[in-house]
Structures are given as structure tokens and as C-alpha cells.
Design a protein around this motif. Structure first.
Motif, PDB file in Angstrom:
ATOM      1  N   ASN A   8      -8.908  76.046  22.461  1.00 17.05           N
ATOM      2  CA  ASN A   8      -8.814  75.365  23.598  1.00 17.05           C
ATOM      3  C   ASN A   8     -10.671  74.759  23.775  1.00 17.05           C
ATOM      4  N   ASN A   9     -11.320  75.437  23.995  1.00 17.64           N
ATOM      5  CA  ASN A   9     -12.691  75.155  23.513  1.00 17.64           C
ATOM      6  C   ASN A   9     -13.829  74.157  22.910  1.00 17.64           C
ATOM      7  N   LEU A  10     -12.442  74.014  22.282  1.00 17.36           N
ATOM      8  CA  LEU A  10     -13.391  73.398  20.900  1.00 17.36           C
ATOM      9  C   LEU A  10     -12.975  71.639  21.125  1.00 17.36           C
ATOM     10  N   THR A  11     -14.193  70.671  21.142  1.00 16.48           N
ATOM     11  CA  THR A  11     -14.205  69.439  21.679  1.00 16.48           C
ATOM     12  C   THR A  11     -13.118  68.451  20.277  1.00 16.48           C
ATOM     13  N   GLU A  12     -12.246  67.778  20.379  1.00 19.82           N
ATOM     14  CA  GLU A  12     -11.422  67.268  19.663  1.00 19.82           C
ATOM     15  C   GLU A  12     -12.608  66.808  18.739  1.00 19.82           C
ATOM     16  N   SER A  13     -12.222  66.499  17.319  1.00 25.53           N
ATOM     17  CA  SER A  13     -13.252  65.841  16.153  1.00 25.53           C
ATOM     18  C   SER A  13     -12.449  64.642  16.032  1.00 25.53           C
ATOM     19  N   TYR A  14     -13.326  63.916  17.063  1.00 24.42           N
ATOM     20  CA  TYR A  14     -12.478  61.842  16.531  1.00 24.42           C
ATOM     21  C   TYR A  14     -13.212  61.221  15.800  1.00 24.42           C
ATOM     22  N   LEU A  15     -14.203  61.385  15.391  1.00 26.18           N
ATOM     23  CA  LEU A  15     -15.261  61.217  14.321  1.00 26.18           C
ATOM     24  C   LEU A  15     -14.178  60.304  13.456  1.00 26.18           C
ATOM     25  N   PHE A  16     -14.072  61.229  11.771  1.00 22.28           N
ATOM     26  CA  PHE A  16     -13.152  60.184  11.376  1.00 22.28           C
ATOM     27  C   PHE A  16     -12.568  59.410  11.234  1.00 22.28           C
ATOM     28  N   ILE A  40     -17.995  58.488   3.673  1.00 22.90           N
ATOM     29  CA  ILE A  40     -17.435  59.795   3.947  1.00 22.90           C
ATOM     30  C   ILE A  40     -18.291  60.473   2.724  1.00 22.90           C
ATOM     31  N   GLY A  41     -18.389  62.028   3.193  1.00 26.46           N
ATOM     32  CA  GLY A  41     -19.808  62.708   2.005  1.00 26.46           C
ATOM     33  C   GLY A  41     -18.538  63.274   1.002  1.00 26.46           C
ATOM     34  N   ASP A  42     -17.906  62.202   0.358  1.00 23.31           N
ATOM     35  CA  ASP A  42     -16.996  63.073  -0.875  1.00 23.31           C
ATOM     36  C   ASP A  42     -17.517  61.990  -2.420  1.00 23.31           C
ATOM     37  N   VAL A  43     -17.589  62.259  -3.447  1.00 27.52           N
ATOM     38  CA  VAL A  43     -17.963  62.510  -4.808  1.00 27.52           C
ATOM     39  C   VAL A  43     -17.370  61.201  -5.452  1.00 27.52           C
ATOM     40  N   THR A 357     -21.979  56.959   8.694  1.00 29.95           N
ATOM     41  CA  THR A 357     -21.245  58.032   9.757  1.00 29.95           C
ATOM     42  C   THR A 357     -21.890  57.709  11.175  1.00 29.95           C
ATOM     43  N   PRO A 358     -21.933  57.569  11.954  1.00 29.23           N
ATOM     44  CA  PRO A 358     -22.373  57.577  13.417  1.00 29.23           C
ATOM     45  C   PRO A 358     -23.365  59.230  13.807  1.00 29.23           C
ATOM     46  N   GLY A 359     -24.316  59.329  13.638  1.00 24.50           N
ATOM     47  CA  GLY A 359     -24.909  60.366  13.972  1.00 24.50           C
ATOM     48  C   GLY A 359     -24.195  61.702  14.743  1.00 24.50           C
ATOM     49  N   SER A 360     -23.906  60.432  15.680  1.00 25.06           N
ATOM     50  CA  SER A 360     -23.850  61.903  17.508  1.00 25.06           C
ATOM     51  C   SER A 360     -22.592  62.304  16.704  1.00 25.06           C
ATOM     52  N   PHE A 370     -28.154  57.963  12.128  1.00 17.00           N
ATOM     53  CA  PHE A 370     -27.128  57.030  11.340  1.00 17.00           C
ATOM     54  C   PHE A 370     -26.527  57.443   9.930  1.00 17.00           C
ATOM     55  N   ARG A 371     -25.574  58.420   9.171  1.00 18.48           N
ATOM     56  CA  ARG A 371     -25.610  58.828   8.353  1.00 18.48           C
ATOM     57  C   ARG A 371     -25.067  57.789   6.934  1.00 18.48           C
ATOM     58  N   LEU A 372     -25.623  57.922   5.734  1.00 22.05           N
ATOM     59  CA  LEU A 372     -25.439  56.231   4.966  1.00 22.05           C
ATOM     60  C   LEU A 372     -25.673  57.329   3.473  1.00 22.05           C
ATOM     61  N   THR A 373     -24.119  57.115   2.954  1.00 19.70           N
ATOM     62  CA  THR A 373     -24.229  58.231   1.881  1.00 19.70           C
ATOM     63  C   THR A 373     -24.269  57.566   0.116  1.00 19.70           C
TER      64      THR A 373
END
Ligand code: PLP
Length: 392
Positions: A8-16, A40-43, A357-360, A370-373
Motif C-alpha cells: 500500500n506504500n508503493l506509489t502507483e506507477s502511471y508512467l508508461f 521505452i528502453g528496449d532493444v 520519457t518524462p524524467g519525473s 527528459f529521457r530519450l533512447t
């Protein structure tokens, strides 16, 4: 029955999921938009031929009585551990076979390793960083302190002797910032860990992207690290195994706390709870480390790194602050005009049809970045940078 309340202490990951939702909404309004995804950081490149051939051969072996294999050794087959040992040997790091544990990827081991540590340990995590470190500690109910990474330290936080720690996470090259620690910097971390009687959990998942020969690709290149560090690594980015799944963890025999070897605890944990990696996959990983397979994997890495170079060149030309791109497949840039990470996300999507991907999403200190792959297609990368040049 009570649940593990820590969840319950996890913040929900809404990022992707938020990114996907925003793309879907944008597409609905702009059906003809040519969206380029660099989020997304996938090959994206296929497995090397030598790897595929080895896995095909291993599959055929499984279909014959004389070469069939059942349950495998939990710590990994000898042949793969020998190849990993040789890989480290080429870096001048000498390991013993039983210091290497083959896994289904670095993420599992980074999370599961917490099984062997007391709940009372003080944990130190960089911010921003790969979110798995934080979430797995929250799930276990551990309190976490953050070390601030920002422009002032080029996103490479250094130890503060006034802060006590038992478990220290380091990620180099870092996801998301692409920053890489130098030998001198890691030596300070090793000294700090020894002073604190702490363990360093060193995530080397992106070590293969380090081009600069003066930068360390393993924590064990630092004298004394074998007494204070566990290293996690992966075939995911090195050989395109994100779908195939294989990684490894190194726990030196010299790593002892309270008179107990961490290696023995981890072996006990893995032999009890981990099923091991399929024979076929381990043969593929072995092939990725043989001369021919390794050269083919390097070609793929060089392809991604050429993309990163094209991207870095664009941001340099524009005078936009960024880290990464030189020894990492990630470019971590400062959002222009003081935009927040999400404001910049919307701006890029609407004005240039680009997705990052937003850095936050990687921690509080990622806000405004901001992250770009660089894992995309070359033509798309060139086109994306043309759009950035025009827009910013
Ligand atoms: N560590 C970092 C820093 C990562 O970014 C990732 C994946 O993106 C992983 C570990 C997980 O790697 P694996 O695919 O081996 O589980």
C-alpha cells in the motif's frame, strides 16, 4: 489473513501507461501523424546469428534422448559461468566459477537480493534512477534515503560520510541519466562502503555501452570492491536478450558480514526459490560471449551508439544541457524554457510527434528532465533529430 501492507506504500506507477494513453489520444485526433517513439528502453535489433544458431542447436539436443537435459543447476551451467568468467578475465577481473550466478535478468536479482538482508538496514538510493531499487525496498518495508543527483554533480552523486548506510545502490552507466562513474569516483564509494561496513549493489546492466576506455565497466576494477560489492549484469542490452531473458550476478567469496559469506546465503536462496535459466537460453548467452557472437553483438551496440551520437550532436548544437549519449544508450536532457517533464512530453508529442520519457518518472530529482533512447531505427533517429532541430 492479512496482506503485505507495504504494497500500500508503493506509489502507483502511471508512467508508461500514461504515456500510452497520451499517444492513443493524440493518434485519435491526428490519425496521420508520423509518431516516432524514443521512450521505452528496449532493444529493437534481432538476436545475433551465432546466438540463434546456438539456441537452435540446443533445441535439437533437447529432442534427442542422448542429449536431453532436465532440471539444470540453479547457479547456471558450468559452460556459461566459464564464459562469464572469461569475459571478466578480459577486463582483468579475476572471478571464481562459484562467484557467478546465472539469472533470468538483472531485474529479478536486484529485487530478490533483498531476501538475504535484514529489514533494519539503512538503504541509500540515487535519485533519479531505475525505479526497481526503490519499489523492491518499499515492498519489503524498508526505509530508504535518497542521494540527490542533479546538474551540480552531473547526475553522479558522491558519498557523504555524515550519512550512514548499510545498502548502497549504484548504477553506472545510469538509467535514466546515462552518467558514468570514473575509477576515482567509484574508489570513493568503495572506501565509503568499507568505512560504513555497507554493501554496494552495483548495477552494470549497461556496462557494454562504455566506449571510453578510461571508464570502469565493473566495480571489481576498483581495489577492495570484492569485500563490499555485489555486481548485477545482463545480456538484455548487451546481446538483445530482453525477450530471451538472461543475466548474472557476481557475489565474491570475500564478501562477508557478521562472519557469513553473502555468496552462501544467495546460493541457499537461489537453490530454494529460483528455477534457473533454460538450457537453450544459456547456450544462447554462451554464444553471445564467444568471439564470433560477441563481434555480432558489438555491431548492434555500435548501431545504437551511432544513434546516440547523432542525438548528442543535435543537443550539443542546440546548446541544451544533457548527460549520457557517449557511453550510454540514453540521452538525459534538460527540458527547455523551464518546462516540467510532462509539459515537455506534451510539447514534443504535439509539435514534433516525438515520444520520450518524462524524467519525473525516475524520481523527484528527475523533474524538469527528459529521457530519450538510442535503441530505435537509424532513419527514425535522424528524422527525430531533424524535428528537434526545427522545434527547439
Ligand atoms: N538495471 C537497469 C538499470 C535497467 O535499466 C534494466 C532494464 O531496463 C535492468 C536492470 C533490468 O535488466 P534485465 O532485462 O536484465 O532484467
Amino acid at each position: 489473513m492479512k496482506i503485505n501492507d507495504n504494497y500500500n506504500n508503493l506509489t502507483e506507477s502511471y508512467l508508461f501507461s500514461t504515456i500510452s494513453k497520451k499517444i492513443a489520444e493524440f493518434k485519435e485526433k491526428n490519425p496521420n501523424a508520423d509518431i516516432i517513439k524514443m521512450g521505452i528502453g528496449d532493444v529493437t535489433l534481432p538476436l545475433a546469428k551465432t546466438v540463434v544458431d546456438a539456441m537452435t542447436k540446443a533445441s535439437m539436443e533437447m529432442g534427442k534422448k542422448e542429449s536431453f537435459r532436465g532440471y539444470g543447476p540453479e547457479q547456471g551451467y558450468d559452460f556459461l559461468r566459464a564464459s562469464i568468467k572469461e569475459y571478466y578475465g578480459k577486463k582483468n577481473v579475476s572471478l571464481k566459477d562459484d562467484e557467478i550466478f546465472v539469472s533470468d535478468g538483472a531485474k529479478s536479482d536486484l529485487g530478490n537480493i533483498l531476501d538475504i538482508f535484514s529489514i533494519d538496514n539503512k538503504v541509500l538510493i540515487p535519485d533519479p534512477v531505475y525505479p526497481v531499487y526503490l519499489d523492491t525496498n518499499i515492498m519489503a518495508g524498508r526505509e530508504v534515503a535518497f542521494m540527490k543527483a542533479g546538474e551540480e554533480n552531473n547526475f553522479l552523486p558522491m558519498p557523504d560520510e555524515s550519512v550512514a548506510a548499510d545498502i548502497i545502490y549504484l548504477c553506472s552507466p545510469n538509467n535514466p541519466t546515462g552518467s558514468v562513474y570514473t575509477y576515482e569516483m567509484l574508489a570513493k564509494w568503495v572506501q565509503y562502503a568499507i568505512n560504513q561496513n555497507a554493501v554496494i549493489l552495483f548495477d552494470a546492466a549497461y556496462e557494454c555501452f562504455i566506449k571510453d576506455k578510461s571508464l570502469p565497466t565493473s566495480i571489481y576494477l576498483i581495489p577492495g570492491a570484492e569485500k563490499c560489492a555485489i555486481e548485477f549484469s545482463s545480456f538484455s542490452k548487451m546481446a538483445g536478450f530482453t525477450g530471451t531473458r538472461c543475466g548474472y550476478t557476481v557475489i565474491p567469496m570475500a564478501l562477508e558480514f557478521e562472519g557469513v559469506k553473502l555468496n552462501k546465503l544467495w546460493l541457499r536462496r537461489q537453490t530454494t526459490k529460483f528455477n534457473g535459466v533454460p538450457y537453450i537460453i544459456q547456450r544462447g548467452a554462451e554464444a553471445a560471449l564467444c568471439d564470433e557472437g560477441f563481434a555480432q553483438c558489438r555491431n548492434n551496440i555500435e548501431y545504437y551508439m551511432k544513434n546516440a551520437e547523432i542525438m548528442a550532436e543535435t543537443f550539443r548544437k542546440k546548446g541544451i544541457y544533457f548527460t549520457g549519449g557517449e557511453n550510454s544508450p540514453y540521452i538525459w536532457l534538460k527540458c527547455p524554457d523551464n518546462m516540467t517533464s510532462w509539459e515537455f512530453f506534451d510539447y514534443l508529442l504535439e509539435k514534433a510527434n516525438l515520444v520520450g520519457t518524462p524524467g519525473s518518472g525516475f524520481g523527484e530529482n528527475g523533474e524538469g528532465f527528459f529521457r530519450l533512447t538510442a535503441f530505435g531505427d537509424r532513419d527514425n533517429t535522424i528524422e527525430a533529430m531533424k524535428r528537434i532541430e526545427k522545434l527547439l
